[in-house]
Design a protein around this motif. Sequence first.
Motif, short mmCIF file in Angstrom:
data_model
loop_
_atom_site.label_atom_id
_atom_site.label_comp_id
_atom_site.label_asym_id
_atom_site.label_seq_id
_atom_site.Cartn_x
_atom_site.Cartn_y
_atom_site.Cartn_z
N LEU A 54 0.84 -1.21 0.00
CA LEU A 54 0.00 0.00 0.00
C LEU A 54 0.87 1.26 0.00
CD1 LEU A 54 -2.62 -1.02 2.73
CD2 LEU A 54 -2.96 -1.03 0.26
N VAL A 55 1.94 1.21 0.79
CA VAL A 55 2.84 2.36 0.89
C VAL A 55 3.51 2.61 -0.46
CG1 VAL A 55 4.95 3.22 1.97
CG2 VAL A 55 3.22 2.06 3.37
N ASP A 56 4.02 1.55 -1.06
CA ASP A 56 4.72 1.69 -2.35
C ASP A 56 3.78 2.20 -3.43
OD1 ASP A 56 6.96 0.88 -1.12
OD2 ASP A 56 7.18 -1.02 -2.17
N TYR A 57 2.53 1.74 -3.36
CA TYR A 57 1.55 2.21 -4.33
C TYR A 57 1.35 3.71 -4.17
CZ TYR A 57 -2.90 2.80 -6.71
OH TYR A 57 -3.90 3.25 -7.53
N GLU A 58 1.21 4.15 -2.92
CA GLU A 58 1.01 5.57 -2.67
C GLU A 58 2.24 6.40 -3.07
OE1 GLU A 58 -0.83 6.53 1.12
OE2 GLU A 58 -0.05 8.58 1.01
N LEU A 59 3.41 5.85 -2.84
CA LEU A 59 4.64 6.58 -3.17
C LEU A 59 5.00 6.45 -4.65
CD1 LEU A 59 6.87 5.65 -0.09
CD2 LEU A 59 5.85 7.87 -0.60
N GLY A 60 4.30 5.57 -5.36
CA GLY A 60 4.61 5.36 -6.76
C GLY A 60 5.91 4.61 -6.98
N PHE A 61 6.33 3.83 -5.97
CA PHE A 61 7.57 3.05 -6.10
C PHE A 61 7.30 1.78 -6.89
CE2 PHE A 61 10.15 4.33 -2.05
CZ PHE A 61 10.15 5.63 -2.49
N GLN A 62 8.25 1.42 -7.70
CA GLN A 62 8.22 0.10 -8.31
C GLN A 62 8.77 -0.86 -7.27
OE1 GLN A 62 6.82 -0.05 -11.20
NE2 GLN A 62 6.79 2.17 -11.49
N GLN A 63 8.74 -2.12 -7.58
CA GLN A 63 9.29 -3.12 -6.66
C GLN A 63 10.74 -2.77 -6.32
OE1 GLN A 63 7.22 -6.27 -6.25
NE2 GLN A 63 8.33 -6.11 -4.33
N VAL A 64 10.98 -2.50 -5.05
CA VAL A 64 12.35 -2.20 -4.64
C VAL A 64 12.82 -3.34 -3.76
CG1 VAL A 64 13.87 -0.55 -3.49
CG2 VAL A 64 11.83 0.27 -4.68
N VAL A 65 13.92 -3.94 -4.17
CA VAL A 65 14.43 -5.08 -3.40
C VAL A 65 15.38 -4.55 -2.34
CG1 VAL A 65 15.63 -7.29 -3.55
CG2 VAL A 65 14.23 -6.49 -5.47
N PRO A 66 15.14 -4.88 -1.07
CA PRO A 66 16.04 -4.38 -0.03
C PRO A 66 17.44 -4.97 -0.21
CG PRO A 66 14.48 -5.95 0.89
CD PRO A 66 14.07 -5.72 -0.52
N ARG A 67 18.43 -4.18 0.20
CA ARG A 67 19.81 -4.63 0.02
C ARG A 67 20.14 -5.81 0.90
NH1 ARG A 67 21.21 1.54 -0.58
NH2 ARG A 67 19.08 1.43 0.16
N CYS A 68 19.70 -5.77 2.15
CA CYS A 68 19.94 -6.89 3.07
C CYS A 68 18.60 -7.30 3.66
CB CYS A 68 20.86 -6.50 4.22
SG CYS A 68 22.33 -5.63 3.71
N PRO A 69 17.82 -8.09 2.92
CA PRO A 69 16.46 -8.39 3.40
C PRO A 69 16.43 -9.00 4.80
CG PRO A 69 17.07 -9.76 1.51
CD PRO A 69 18.13 -8.73 1.65
N ASN A 70 17.48 -9.74 5.16
CA ASN A 70 17.44 -10.36 6.49
C ASN A 70 17.81 -9.39 7.60
OD1 ASN A 70 20.04 -10.33 5.42
ND2 ASN A 70 20.69 -11.99 6.76
N LYS A 71 18.24 -8.18 7.23
CA LYS A 71 18.58 -7.20 8.26
C LYS A 71 17.56 -6.06 8.32
CE LYS A 71 23.47 -8.13 8.54
NZ LYS A 71 24.77 -7.78 7.95
N THR A 72 16.51 -6.19 7.53
CA THR A 72 15.48 -5.16 7.50
C THR A 72 14.70 -5.17 8.81
OG1 THR A 72 15.31 -5.36 5.12
CG2 THR A 72 13.43 -4.37 6.25
N LYS A 73 14.44 -3.96 9.33
CA LYS A 73 13.61 -3.84 10.53
C LYS A 73 12.41 -2.98 10.17
CE LYS A 73 17.00 -4.38 14.21
NZ LYS A 73 18.39 -4.48 13.88
N THR A 74 11.22 -3.48 10.46
CA THR A 74 10.01 -2.73 10.13
C THR A 74 9.29 -2.35 11.42
OG1 THR A 74 9.81 -3.96 8.07
CG2 THR A 74 7.86 -2.77 8.83
#
Length: 223
Positions: free
Chosen positions: A90-110
């Motif tokens: 939902l956030v990416d849709y609102e921001l108009g972001f395309q699929q952005v792959v995180p650099r270190c998905p296992n270190k992502t904190k949400t």
Amino acid sequence: KETKDQLVIDAGQKHFGATMCRSCGMIYTASSPEDELQHVQHHHRFLEGIKYAGWKKERVVAEFWDGKIVLVLSHDPSYAIRKVEDVQELVDYELGFQQVVPRCPNKTKTFLFISDEKKVVGCLIAEPIKQAFRVLSEPTGPESPSSKECHRAWQCSDVPEPAICGISRIWVFRLKRRKRIARRLVDTLRNCFMFGCFLSTNEIAFSDPTPDGKLFATKYCNT
Ligand code: ACO
Ligand code: ZN
């Protein structure tokens, strides 16, 4: 009262009446069938996406009179990861972001801000970084030569500065903005990103900020 929902949006030279939905916050022209259809579709998806039923095991990292902040890590149960993915969509849709792959998905904190109405009304996604480039305060002319990376109206310094934590997304539900939710999310991030230390504003960086993001970041970092 109907009148409370009527907004006037200045779209260049033309003025037209627009309505803001009081549940999902979408602004649309009620007299346009196309707009109304788009709203109906968005409305349901959005409200489903931000619904938060509560989890058996949740990592509450801050509590406030109007809600709480829950931290989700990459190894958390799939129901938590799925909620984060839904919200990010939902956030990416609102921001108009395309699929952005995180650099270190296992270190992502949400960090999710959960309102007392059991809705996800704020989201901050952070990841470890090593360096960042300072946004130069005065945007240069639109025709000025700039790096291929620079697709916004302002420019970044080309001198890297050390940083620790990158904010790849920060978002607050439209109907809950200017209630210090973003501020509380960043305060909590600074407190929780690295165990045992409170990050300074120089150690965090906002990636590719939107105009809203830049206004918030400027204000946040100066106070
Ligand atoms: N215009 C001017 N000043 C602002 C704005 C704004 N739109 N938003 C925040 N500020 C400043 C204000 O000084 C505010 O304090 P005040 O209300 O006492 O004057 C201060 O920042 C703190 O604001 P918060 O209430 O904590 O911010 P909020 O919860 O409203 O969230 C956010 C700000 C996240 C930018 C929100 O507007 C939003 O979700 N916008 C749409 C999504 C977006 O653009 N996100 C940033 C993308 S960039 C990135 O993700 C790295
Ligand atoms: Zn709606």
